[in-house]
Write a protein that holds these residues in place. Structure first.
Motif, PDB file in Angstrom:
ATOM      1  N   THR A   6     -12.292 -11.410  36.264  1.00 39.03           N
ATOM      2  CA  THR A   6     -11.833 -10.745  35.048  1.00 39.03           C
ATOM      3  C   THR A   6     -10.519  -9.985  35.229  1.00 39.03           C
ATOM      4  O   THR A   6     -10.018  -9.415  34.262  1.00 39.03           O
ATOM      5  CB  THR A   6     -12.903  -9.770  34.524  1.00 39.03           C
ATOM      6  OG1 THR A   6     -13.220  -8.846  35.558  1.00 39.03           O
ATOM      7  CG2 THR A   6     -14.143 -10.520  34.100  1.00 39.03           C
ATOM      8  N   THR A   7      -9.966  -9.986  36.435  1.00 38.97           N
ATOM      9  CA  THR A   7      -8.725  -9.233  36.659  1.00 38.97           C
ATOM     10  C   THR A   7      -7.621 -10.046  37.327  1.00 38.97           C
ATOM     11  O   THR A   7      -6.502  -9.561  37.427  1.00 38.97           O
ATOM     12  CB  THR A   7      -8.989  -7.988  37.531  1.00 38.97           C
ATOM     13  OG1 THR A   7      -9.533  -8.387  38.782  1.00 38.97           O
ATOM     14  CG2 THR A   7      -9.919  -7.021  36.832  1.00 38.97           C
ATOM     15  N   THR A   8      -7.906 -11.238  37.778  1.00 38.12           N
ATOM     16  CA  THR A   8      -6.884 -12.045  38.439  1.00 38.12           C
ATOM     17  C   THR A   8      -5.814 -12.465  37.430  1.00 38.12           C
ATOM     18  O   THR A   8      -5.997 -12.300  36.230  1.00 38.12           O
ATOM     19  CB  THR A   8      -7.527 -13.279  39.109  1.00 38.12           C
ATOM     20  OG1 THR A   8      -6.555 -13.930  39.910  1.00 38.12           O
ATOM     21  CG2 THR A   8      -8.081 -14.249  38.101  1.00 38.12           C
ATOM     22  N   GLY A   9      -4.724 -12.979  37.914  1.00 38.00           N
ATOM     23  CA  GLY A   9      -3.622 -13.358  37.039  1.00 38.00           C
ATOM     24  C   GLY A   9      -3.997 -14.397  35.994  1.00 38.00           C
ATOM     25  O   GLY A   9      -3.400 -14.460  34.926  1.00 38.00           O
ATOM     26  N   TRP A  69      -6.878 -14.516  34.368  1.00 41.48           N
ATOM     27  CA  TRP A  69      -8.099 -14.057  33.701  1.00 41.48           C
ATOM     28  C   TRP A  69      -8.186 -14.557  32.261  1.00 41.48           C
ATOM     29  O   TRP A  69      -9.286 -14.845  31.777  1.00 41.48           O
ATOM     30  CB  TRP A  69      -8.218 -12.537  33.774  1.00 41.48           C
ATOM     31  CG  TRP A  69      -7.298 -11.779  32.862  1.00 41.48           C
ATOM     32  CD1 TRP A  69      -5.992 -11.468  33.095  1.00 41.48           C
ATOM     33  CD2 TRP A  69      -7.618 -11.256  31.577  1.00 41.48           C
ATOM     34  NE1 TRP A  69      -5.480 -10.778  32.029  1.00 41.48           N
ATOM     35  CE2 TRP A  69      -6.456 -10.627  31.080  1.00 41.48           C
ATOM     36  CE3 TRP A  69      -8.759 -11.247  30.797  1.00 41.48           C
ATOM     37  CZ2 TRP A  69      -6.413 -10.009  29.847  1.00 41.48           C
ATOM     38  CZ3 TRP A  69      -8.710 -10.628  29.556  1.00 41.48           C
ATOM     39  CH2 TRP A  69      -7.543 -10.006  29.100  1.00 41.48           C
ATOM     40  N   ARG A 120      -6.037  -4.605  35.871  1.00 44.09           N
ATOM     41  CA  ARG A 120      -5.013  -5.484  35.313  1.00 44.09           C
ATOM     42  C   ARG A 120      -3.718  -4.718  35.063  1.00 44.09           C
ATOM     43  O   ARG A 120      -2.627  -5.237  35.309  1.00 44.09           O
ATOM     44  CB  ARG A 120      -5.510  -6.136  34.017  1.00 44.09           C
ATOM     45  CG  ARG A 120      -6.517  -7.246  34.248  1.00 44.09           C
ATOM     46  CD  ARG A 120      -6.765  -8.052  32.995  1.00 44.09           C
ATOM     47  NE  ARG A 120      -7.315  -7.288  31.908  1.00 44.09           N
ATOM     48  CZ  ARG A 120      -8.619  -7.210  31.618  1.00 44.09           C
ATOM     49  NH1 ARG A 120      -9.489  -7.862  32.360  1.00 44.09           N
ATOM     50  NH2 ARG A 120      -9.031  -6.503  30.600  1.00 44.09           N
ATOM     51  N   GLU A 121      -3.823  -3.472  34.603  1.00 46.51           N
ATOM     52  CA  GLU A 121      -2.625  -2.656  34.384  1.00 46.51           C
ATOM     53  C   GLU A 121      -1.905  -2.374  35.688  1.00 46.51           C
ATOM     54  O   GLU A 121      -0.680  -2.447  35.755  1.00 46.51           O
ATOM     55  CB  GLU A 121      -2.988  -1.345  33.683  1.00 46.51           C
ATOM     56  CG  GLU A 121      -3.318  -1.520  32.226  1.00 46.51           C
ATOM     57  CD  GLU A 121      -3.815  -0.243  31.569  1.00 46.51           C
ATOM     58  OE1 GLU A 121      -3.989   0.785  32.278  1.00 46.51           O
ATOM     59  OE2 GLU A 121      -4.037  -0.266  30.348  1.00 46.51           O
ATOM     60  N   SER A 175      -0.127  -5.418  36.769  1.00 46.23           N
ATOM     61  CA  SER A 175       1.050  -5.631  35.933  1.00 46.23           C
ATOM     62  C   SER A 175       2.201  -4.738  36.380  1.00 46.23           C
ATOM     63  O   SER A 175       3.354  -5.178  36.436  1.00 46.23           O
ATOM     64  CB  SER A 175       0.695  -5.347  34.474  1.00 46.23           C
ATOM     65  OG  SER A 175       1.828  -5.427  33.664  1.00 46.23           O
TER      66      SER A 175
END
Length: 149
Positions: free
Chosen positions: A41-44, A46, A117-118, A121
């Motif tokens: 749910t957090t990989t590039g 997702w 994810r933030e 980023s």
């Protein structure tokens, strides 16, 4: 980011196909797959993973419509196409909430997936800024060499 999840919970264990299908349909996974759920749910990729899970969820009703609706194939395909289209609209509209719910179900605190994810980023933006800065410095050096300044 992917290494951070493995560092927090130990090794990332990918579920076998039958468990992944259950997970894609909304079921939970055993605790040993906890860090894999966070990675998922957090990989590039997702977003693409979410779309794949959504399509798996829509495959069963689509197959039932194709198999049992008593009409021509054109109408059956139109109904399935419309259903998949509407299903994807809803799936994409609630993508962040759905993935966050999966992470909570795996035992993480609410907001974990969004914050990871933030952070990823921000790291990617910093890398891109450094790359652009280095490229600009190279161009400036080449320009100075050509103009003799």
């Amino acid at each position: 980011m992917t290494g951070a999840a493995a560092d927090l919970d130990g090794p990332r264990v990918r579920p076998p196909v039958h468990r992944w299908l259950w997970y894609a349909l909304g079921g939970g996974l055993p605790a040993r797959h906890r860090s894999w759920v966070l990675h998922d749910t957090t990989t590039g990729s997702w977003g693409a993973r979410h779309v794949a899970r959504s399509l798996v969820q829509m495959a069963i009703p689509s197959a039932l419509v194709l198999a049992f609706v008593p009409s021509g194939w054109a109408l059956r395909l139109a109904v399935v196409g419309g259903g998949v289209f509407l299903g994807m609209i809803f799936s994409l509209a609630y993508m962040a909430e759905t993935t966050e719910h999966r992470v909570i179900k795996a035992g993480y605190r609410p907001g974990t997936a969004v914050s990871m994810r933030e952070r990823a980023s921000i790291v990617a933006q910093r890398r891109e800024s450094e790359r652009k800065r280095a490229a600009a410095a190279k161009r400036a050096a080449r320009y100075r060499e050509r103009t003799g300044g």
